[in-house]
Design a protein around this motif. Structure first.
Motif, PDB file in Angstrom:
ATOM      1  N   GLY A   1     -16.415   0.971 -18.668  1.00 13.68           N
ATOM      2  CA  GLY A   1     -17.148   0.109 -17.749  1.00 13.68           C
ATOM      3  C   GLY A   1     -16.221  -0.761 -16.909  1.00 13.68           C
ATOM      4  N   ALA A   2     -14.946  -0.843 -17.310  1.00 14.51           N
ATOM      5  CA  ALA A   2     -13.954  -1.596 -16.518  1.00 14.51           C
ATOM      6  C   ALA A   2     -13.624  -0.883 -15.206  1.00 14.51           C
ATOM      7  CB  ALA A   2     -12.670  -1.788 -17.327  1.00 14.51           C
ATOM      8  N   PHE A   3     -13.787   0.429 -15.165  1.00 13.01           N
ATOM      9  CA  PHE A   3     -13.375   1.181 -13.971  1.00 13.01           C
ATOM     10  C   PHE A   3     -14.175   0.849 -12.709  1.00 13.01           C
ATOM     11  CE2 PHE A   3     -10.842   3.498 -16.983  1.00 13.01           C
ATOM     12  CZ  PHE A   3      -9.682   3.724 -16.249  1.00 13.01           C
ATOM     13  N   PRO A   4     -15.512   0.751 -12.771  1.00  6.87           N
ATOM     14  CA  PRO A   4     -16.206   0.337 -11.549  1.00  6.87           C
ATOM     15  C   PRO A   4     -15.814  -1.078 -11.115  1.00  6.87           C
ATOM     16  CG  PRO A   4     -17.744   0.524 -13.394  1.00  6.87           C
ATOM     17  CD  PRO A   4     -16.463   1.147 -13.817  1.00  6.87           C
ATOM     18  N   LEU A   5     -15.491  -1.946 -12.069  1.00  6.74           N
ATOM     19  CA  LEU A   5     -15.037  -3.296 -11.711  1.00  6.74           C
ATOM     20  C   LEU A   5     -13.735  -3.205 -10.929  1.00  6.74           C
ATOM     21  CD1 LEU A   5     -15.646  -5.337 -15.014  1.00  6.74           C
ATOM     22  CD2 LEU A   5     -17.258  -4.728 -13.215  1.00  6.74           C
ATOM     23  N   ALA A   6     -12.822  -2.369 -11.439  1.00  8.80           N
ATOM     24  CA  ALA A   6     -11.528  -2.192 -10.762  1.00  8.80           C
ATOM     25  C   ALA A   6     -11.709  -1.548  -9.395  1.00  8.80           C
ATOM     26  CB  ALA A   6     -10.603  -1.346 -11.630  1.00  8.80           C
ATOM     27  N   LYS A   7     -12.549  -0.519  -9.339  1.00  2.80           N
ATOM     28  CA  LYS A   7     -12.797   0.195  -8.089  1.00  2.80           C
ATOM     29  C   LYS A   7     -13.418  -0.733  -7.034  1.00  2.80           C
ATOM     30  CE  LYS A   7     -13.731   4.268  -5.859  1.00  2.80           C
ATOM     31  NZ  LYS A   7     -12.685   5.135  -5.310  1.00  2.80           N
ATOM     32  N   SER A   8     -14.230  -1.685  -7.484  1.00  2.00           N
ATOM     33  CA  SER A   8     -14.877  -2.620  -6.553  1.00  2.00           C
ATOM     34  C   SER A   8     -13.886  -3.629  -5.980  1.00  2.00           C
ATOM     35  CB  SER A   8     -16.003  -3.379  -7.263  1.00  2.00           C
ATOM     36  OG  SER A   8     -15.467  -4.397  -8.094  1.00  2.00           O
ATOM     37  N   GLY A   9     -12.710  -3.741  -6.618  1.00  3.61           N
ATOM     38  CA  GLY A   9     -11.680  -4.664  -6.145  1.00  3.61           C
ATOM     39  C   GLY A   9     -11.664  -6.013  -6.843  1.00  3.61           C
TER      40      GLY A   9
ATOM     41  N   ARG B   1      -5.987  -9.385 -11.756  1.00  2.43           N
ATOM     42  CA  ARG B   1      -6.636 -10.081 -12.870  1.00  2.43           C
ATOM     43  C   ARG B   1      -6.378  -9.315 -14.159  1.00  2.43           C
ATOM     44  NH1 ARG B   1     -12.498 -12.355 -10.965  1.00  2.43           N
ATOM     45  NH2 ARG B   1     -12.239 -13.622 -12.829  1.00  2.43           N
ATOM     46  N   LYS B   2      -6.561 -10.006 -15.281  1.00  3.35           N
ATOM     47  CA  LYS B   2      -6.354  -9.375 -16.583  1.00  3.35           C
ATOM     48  C   LYS B   2      -7.598  -8.600 -17.002  1.00  3.35           C
ATOM     49  CE  LYS B   2      -5.492 -13.176 -18.699  1.00  3.35           C
ATOM     50  NZ  LYS B   2      -5.260 -14.150 -19.783  1.00  3.35           N
ATOM     51  N   ALA B   3      -7.373  -7.409 -17.549  1.00  8.48           N
ATOM     52  CA  ALA B   3      -8.487  -6.590 -18.047  1.00  8.48           C
ATOM     53  C   ALA B   3      -7.931  -5.529 -18.979  1.00  8.48           C
ATOM     54  CB  ALA B   3      -9.237  -5.934 -16.892  1.00  8.48           C
ATOM     55  N   THR B   4      -8.830  -4.826 -19.651  1.00  8.27           N
ATOM     56  CA  THR B   4      -8.423  -3.715 -20.499  1.00  8.27           C
ATOM     57  C   THR B   4      -9.478  -2.614 -20.413  1.00  8.27           C
ATOM     58  OG1 THR B   4      -7.504  -3.152 -22.668  1.00  8.27           O
ATOM     59  CG2 THR B   4      -9.524  -4.469 -22.681  1.00  8.27           C
ATOM     60  N   THR B   5      -9.168  -1.479 -21.020  1.00 10.41           N
ATOM     61  CA  THR B   5     -10.117  -0.365 -21.117  1.00 10.41           C
ATOM     62  C   THR B   5      -9.688   0.507 -22.291  1.00 10.41           C
ATOM     63  OG1 THR B   5     -11.336   1.318 -19.856  1.00 10.41           O
ATOM     64  CG2 THR B   5      -8.940   1.229 -19.506  1.00 10.41           C
TER      65      THR B   5
ATOM     66  N   ASP C   1      -2.719   7.925 -25.751  1.00 12.75           N
ATOM     67  CA  ASP C   1      -1.436   7.431 -25.222  1.00 12.75           C
ATOM     68  C   ASP C   1      -1.604   6.469 -24.047  1.00 12.75           C
ATOM     69  OD1 ASP C   1       0.188   8.794 -27.061  1.00 12.75           O
ATOM     70  OD2 ASP C   1       0.060  10.636 -25.880  1.00 12.75           O
ATOM     71  N   GLY C   2      -2.673   5.700 -24.071  1.00 11.80           N
ATOM     72  CA  GLY C   2      -2.887   4.710 -23.014  1.00 11.80           C
ATOM     73  C   GLY C   2      -3.213   5.316 -21.662  1.00 11.80           C
ATOM     74  N   PHE C   3      -3.666   6.575 -21.646  1.00 12.52           N
ATOM     75  CA  PHE C   3      -3.959   7.287 -20.399  1.00 12.52           C
ATOM     76  C   PHE C   3      -4.893   6.478 -19.490  1.00 12.52           C
ATOM     77  CE2 PHE C   3      -6.855  10.063 -17.986  1.00 12.52           C
ATOM     78  CZ  PHE C   3      -5.953  10.764 -17.216  1.00 12.52           C
ATOM     79  N   PHE C   4      -5.991   5.979 -20.056  1.00 13.58           N
ATOM     80  CA  PHE C   4      -6.980   5.263 -19.238  1.00 13.58           C
ATOM     81  C   PHE C   4      -6.480   3.885 -18.816  1.00 13.58           C
ATOM     82  CE2 PHE C   4      -9.555   8.531 -21.275  1.00 13.58           C
ATOM     83  CZ  PHE C   4     -10.226   9.041 -20.173  1.00 13.58           C
ATOM     84  N   GLN C   5      -5.688   3.255 -19.671  1.00  9.17           N
ATOM     85  CA  GLN C   5      -5.120   1.965 -19.289  1.00  9.17           C
ATOM     86  C   GLN C   5      -4.151   2.127 -18.117  1.00  9.17           C
ATOM     87  OE1 GLN C   5      -3.548  -0.026 -22.780  1.00  9.17           O
ATOM     88  NE2 GLN C   5      -5.591  -0.594 -23.462  1.00  9.17           N
TER      89      GLN C   5
END
Length: 196
Positions: A113-121, A126-130, A135-139
């Motif tokens: 759910g962090a990805f649409p937040l990131a995509k929206s700008g 800012r700090k976030a995680t996913t 191997d941290g692929f999504f991060q």
């Protein structure tokens, strides 16, 4: 006690476990503890099918959402293989995220759910995680959006909550509840639900 409203957005291929954490935690707060916290489920269509093929009939469709009526936006993650990003990357949803952020409202997301937040700008610088495994692929992918990725289960930056994986969904829901009420009230409900 002041009434609070949360819109819980369900994209195609959302994770049922992450969705239900928000429903249950906020439901316990309302039904058993008298907090006037109401949840409207929302999607692009009236029926949204989850990752594991469970259909959910939502309360509202996205075009009927008035940001001013809500205190928070909650976003369960989902599986890309089943089309999650087709809907969470839709301009209408990205615009909704931007509106919630511009008005300083709470935005709580689990896992991808962090990805649409990131995509929206709204996560730029800012700090976030996913999701942290593989191997941290999504991060690493989240970092490509200009996000300061923190490898921790729950990351709170101002009014934005992001997290690792399905296991963290209740923790995100409790963090949201804390922001809507208080730490003390949240702890009472957390204990009542059997969480340590």
């Amino acid at each position: 006690m002041q009434q609070k409203k949360v819109v819980l957005f369900l994209a195609k291929a959302f994770e049922t476990m992450e969705f239900s954490a928000f429903i249950d935690v906020l439901g316990w707060a309302r039904v058993d503890y008298g907090h006037k916290i109401f949840v409207d489920t929302c999607g692009f269509a009236k029926t949204v099918t989850s990752t594991f093929n469970v259909p959910v009939v939502v309360d509202k469709t996205i075009e009927t959402i008035n940001v001013d009526e809500y205190d928070a936006l909650a976003i369960p993650g989902g599986f890309g293989e089943f089309g999650y990003y087709e809907e969470v990357y839709d301009e209408r949803f990205l615009k909704l995220i931007q509106e919630f952020n511009a008005k300083g409202k709470i935005i709580a997301s689990a896992c991808s759910g962090a990805f649409p937040l990131a995509k929206s700008g709204i996560l730029t610088n800012r700090k976030a995680t996913t999701y942290h495994l593989k191997d941290g692929f999504f991060q690493k992918k989240l970092k490509e959006f200009g996000v300061n990725v923190v490898n921790e289960p729950i990351v709170v930056d101002g009014t934005i909550i992001t997290s690792y994986c399905p296991e963290t969904a209740p923790k995100v829901a409790f963090e949201l509840l804390k922001m809507l009420t208080s730490e003390k009230e949240m702890e009472v409900i957390k204990t009542a639900m059997g969480f340590e």
